[in-house]
Design an enzyme around this catalytic site. Structure first.
Site, PDB file in Angstrom:
ATOM      1  N   SER A  14       0.813  -1.228   0.000  1.00 54.22           N
ATOM      2  CA  SER A  14       0.000   0.000   0.000  1.00 54.22           C
ATOM      3  C   SER A  14       0.842   1.273   0.000  1.00 54.22           C
ATOM      4  O   SER A  14       0.463   2.288   0.585  1.00 54.22           O
ATOM      5  CB  SER A  14      -0.957   0.016   1.203  1.00 54.22           C
ATOM      6  OG  SER A  14      -1.812  -1.096   1.184  1.00 54.22           O
ATOM      7  N   LEU A  19      -0.754   4.210  -8.089  1.00 53.31           N
ATOM      8  CA  LEU A  19      -0.774   5.645  -8.347  1.00 53.31           C
ATOM      9  C   LEU A  19       0.496   6.088  -9.061  1.00 53.31           C
ATOM     10  O   LEU A  19       0.453   6.906  -9.989  1.00 53.31           O
ATOM     11  CB  LEU A  19      -0.932   6.396  -7.023  1.00 53.31           C
ATOM     12  CG  LEU A  19      -0.965   7.917  -7.102  1.00 53.31           C
ATOM     13  CD1 LEU A  19      -2.095   8.383  -8.012  1.00 53.31           C
ATOM     14  CD2 LEU A  19      -1.113   8.520  -5.709  1.00 53.31           C
ATOM     15  N   ASP A 146       7.306 -11.893  -1.222  1.00 52.14           N
ATOM     16  CA  ASP A 146       6.074 -12.657  -1.025  1.00 52.14           C
ATOM     17  C   ASP A 146       6.173 -13.966  -1.813  1.00 52.14           C
ATOM     18  O   ASP A 146       6.485 -13.963  -3.011  1.00 52.14           O
ATOM     19  CB  ASP A 146       4.856 -11.873  -1.531  1.00 52.14           C
ATOM     20  CG  ASP A 146       4.580 -10.623  -0.714  1.00 52.14           C
ATOM     21  OD1 ASP A 146       5.133 -10.509   0.389  1.00 52.14           O
ATOM     22  OD2 ASP A 146       3.807  -9.769  -1.193  1.00 52.14           O
ATOM     23  N   CYS A 380     -26.905   1.511  -9.205  1.00 50.97           N
ATOM     24  CA  CYS A 380     -27.101   0.059  -9.158  1.00 50.97           C
ATOM     25  C   CYS A 380     -28.121  -0.289  -8.063  1.00 50.97           C
ATOM     26  O   CYS A 380     -29.308  -0.046  -8.236  1.00 50.97           O
ATOM     27  CB  CYS A 380     -25.766  -0.644  -8.952  1.00 50.97           C
ATOM     28  SG  CYS A 380     -25.792  -2.406  -9.382  1.00 50.97           S
ATOM     29  N   HIS A 519     -22.862   1.777 -13.566  1.00 51.77           N
ATOM     30  CA  HIS A 519     -21.895   2.426 -12.679  1.00 51.77           C
ATOM     31  C   HIS A 519     -21.189   3.568 -13.421  1.00 51.77           C
ATOM     32  O   HIS A 519     -20.089   3.386 -13.961  1.00 51.77           O
ATOM     33  CB  HIS A 519     -20.871   1.405 -12.184  1.00 51.77           C
ATOM     34  CG  HIS A 519     -21.433   0.423 -11.210  1.00 51.77           C
ATOM     35  ND1 HIS A 519     -21.408   0.627  -9.849  1.00 51.77           N
ATOM     36  CD2 HIS A 519     -22.058  -0.766 -11.397  1.00 51.77           C
ATOM     37  CE1 HIS A 519     -21.980  -0.389  -9.242  1.00 51.77           C
ATOM     38  NE2 HIS A 519     -22.395  -1.251 -10.159  1.00 51.77           N
ATOM     39  N   GLU A 521     -19.593   6.028 -12.284  1.00 54.79           N
ATOM     40  CA  GLU A 521     -18.341   6.449 -11.649  1.00 54.79           C
ATOM     41  C   GLU A 521     -17.116   5.815 -12.299  1.00 54.79           C
ATOM     42  O   GLU A 521     -16.003   6.374 -12.222  1.00 54.79           O
ATOM     43  CB  GLU A 521     -18.378   6.113 -10.151  1.00 54.79           C
ATOM     44  CG  GLU A 521     -18.290   4.645  -9.782  1.00 54.79           C
ATOM     45  CD  GLU A 521     -19.616   3.912  -9.776  1.00 54.79           C
ATOM     46  OE1 GLU A 521     -19.682   2.805  -9.210  1.00 54.79           O
ATOM     47  OE2 GLU A 521     -20.585   4.455 -10.343  1.00 54.79           O
TER      48      GLU A 521
END
Length: 547
Positions: A14, A19, A146, A380, A519, A521
């Site tokens: 994270s 980004l 990982d 929705c 949707h 968005e």
């Protein structure tokens, strides 16, 4: 043929690889290059479609019907390049493909192993569409070390060796923690992360280091020395007040130049950053503020509604206002009157979701918006709650409800104005589904067209008679209730081309009340806000001027 940039992460998760990848893609575009971004996730789910939003955040849906990681939303928002099914893959999908080939006999009886069969499958995926763009940016999910990510790291190592020298570079994102007690910025975690990466045969060309502040020259030189990169390839990624400052911030730090230098592209085309300068100006210099209540069921994790939050921000930019979105647990309104809380807001939005929990609270929020004439956008499930509320409280169908909730309870409690969609038309072919089907990938997914009714609010907002929007649902408003609901004032202003599936409803005597089955968005961008969110925020802005 594309140049490849592989983005990896270390130290902790994270940190913002998605980004950083999206911002870098936008900077390369600003210099005149074409880009495509991809996400390779190590988890064993075939895709995130069956994951709880609390587990994995929002599921982003592409036009061609893929359920993907929310990072693909960042990619689209920053570059404007529509993501495709071939831009997202997981370990689960890779292993599934390999096993399907083994069952068909494609491997001619050979023993199936991670190397070369799994890594070859990953490399084949990375290669899709490589002739279409100048740069292919591939983000590897998780962090180096990982165990589930090892096949991906091995695959990109092999891939870089298969390609001609200079066609692939590696960008590694790490953390530089600030130790307050000693007043030091510590480089050791980054050194160890790079050491781990080098131990599996990958040497980073660029280091992107997350930190609370700038990286002093001494620490930058230390990182360059111990991590074997050039000092100007150590890029600071400082904390920002908004993600939309990322392209300009990374440009100031020299990320795009470091990438071009790594590929030995000289002279580098000059960037046109006017688009991002305008975005930054709009977000930092609002001329007012509106408050929007988002009444949902996954409000404890904002990433569950990531695209909605960003689309509201985009709508604010278009109207030169700051949108203060506040998250309200729908279950709260099952215990208390929503009026004392909701009357503080200029608009109400009820987003999508699955299951019965919290739906009665959402219905009460819908009733408040309808009766108080507050701008309302239902997405929705939010549209379905609007239909149920109108059916119960205006159209006289007091037991109106959804088959979804009856299915959960195992009994018939409601008149199902919302029904389980068993078949629909996709690309001129009938798609059939059953409640007994597997959950994964069986919803109505991806882009579908809708026809808008003349002289409706949505026809005016879109400025077009036909639209294409992305869907993700398996329950629909039953068209047989249309006449009764329209007599009550709830108009069906958007329908599927065959007229069987309601796509949009709106109250004719309300200043701004719209419910959509899709949707919107998912298609909004900071430099191109979605029309519905742009006008929804405008309506909220008008209310704010009245109070």
């Amino acid at each position: 043929m594309a140049r490849f940039i592989f983005i990896t992460g270390g130290v902790v998760s994270s940190l913002g690889k998605g980004l950083a990848s999206a911002a870098l893609g936008s900077l390369l575009q600003a210099r005149g290059f074409t880009v495509r971004l991809r996400k390779l996730d190590p988890y064993l789910n075939v895709d995130p479609g069956t994951m709880s939003p609390f587990e994995h955040g929002e599921v982003f849906v592409t036009d061609d019907g893929a359920e993907t990681d929310l990072d693909l939303g960042h990619y689209e928002r920053f570059t404007g390049v529509a993501a495709r099914k071939t831009d997202s893959v997981s370990s689960g999908r890779i292993y599934s493909n390999v096993l399907e080939k083994e069952r068909r006999g494609d491997y001619l009886g050979k023993t199936i192993q991670v190397i070369p069969h799994v890594t070859n499958e990953i490399k084949d995926f990375i290669s899709i569409g490589e002739d279409e763009v100048d740069f292919m940016l591939c983000e590897i999910g998780g962090t180096v070390g990982d165990i589930e990510g090892l096949p991906f790291f091995e695959a990109i190592r092999q891939f870089s060796q298969d390609k001609p020298r200079g066609q692939c570079i590696f960008m590694h994102l790490t953390l530089l923690p600030w130790i307050k007690a000693s007043g030091e910025l510590k480089t050791k975690p980054t050194q160890h992360s790079v050491k781990e990466l080098r131990s599996i045969g990958i040497a980073p060309d660029i280091l992107v280091c997350r930190s609370e502040g700038p990286i002093p020259a001494k620490e930058r030189e230390k990182l360059a020395l111990f991590c074997n990169v050039r000092p100007d390839a150590v890029v600071a990624a400082q904390d920002l007040s908004t993600i939309y400052d990322a392209p300009l911030a990374y440009h100031r730090e020299g990320l795009d130049q470091a990438v071009l230098d790594a590929f030995q592209i000289s002279p580098a085309p000059k960037p046109d950053l006017s688009r991002w300068e305008d975005v930054s100006d709009r977000i930092h210099n609002p001329e007012g503020e509106v408050r929007v209540a988002i009444v949902g069921k996954y409000t404890q994790l904002e990433d569950a509604y990531k695209s909605i939050a960003e689309a509201l921000t985009h709508g604010g930019m278009a109207n030169r206002v700051k949108v203060r979105a506040e998250w309200i647990d729908a279950e709260r309104f099952e215990r208390e009157d929503p009026a004392p809380l909701l009357e503080r807001y200029h608009a109400i939005l009820v987003p999508g979701g699955f299951g019965e929990r919290g739906t009665e609270g959402k219905i009460r929020a819908v009733e408040f918006a309808r009766t108080r004439k507050i701008p309302y956008l239902g997405i929705c499930l939010g549209m379905q709650m609007a239909v149920i509320e109108g059916a119960r409280n205006v159209a006289g169908l007091s037991t109106a409800g959804s088959q979804e909730f009856d299915h959960e309870a195992g009994e018939k409690r409601f008149e199902p104005v919302i029904f389980h969609l068993k078949e629909w038309i996709k690309d001129n072919e009938t798609v059939a589904r059953s409640v007994l089907d597997d959950k994964g990938g069986t919803m109505r997914l991806g882009a579908y067209e809708a026809q808008l009714k003349d002289e409706s609010l949505v026809r005016e907002i879109y400025g077009a008679p036909t639209i294409s929007e992305r869907h993700r649902h398996r329950y629909e408003v039953d068209i047989k209730y249309r006449e009764k609901l329209e007599e009550a004032g709830l108009c069906f202003t958007g329908l599927s081309p065959d007229g069987r599936l309601p796509e949009i409803v709106e109250w004719k005597d309300h200043p701004w009340f719209v419910g959509v089955q899709f949707h919107p968005e998912l298609k909004s961008k900071p430099f191109d806000p979605h029309p519905l969110f742009r006008d929804f925020v405008r309506a909220a802005k008008d209310v704010s001027r009245l109070v």
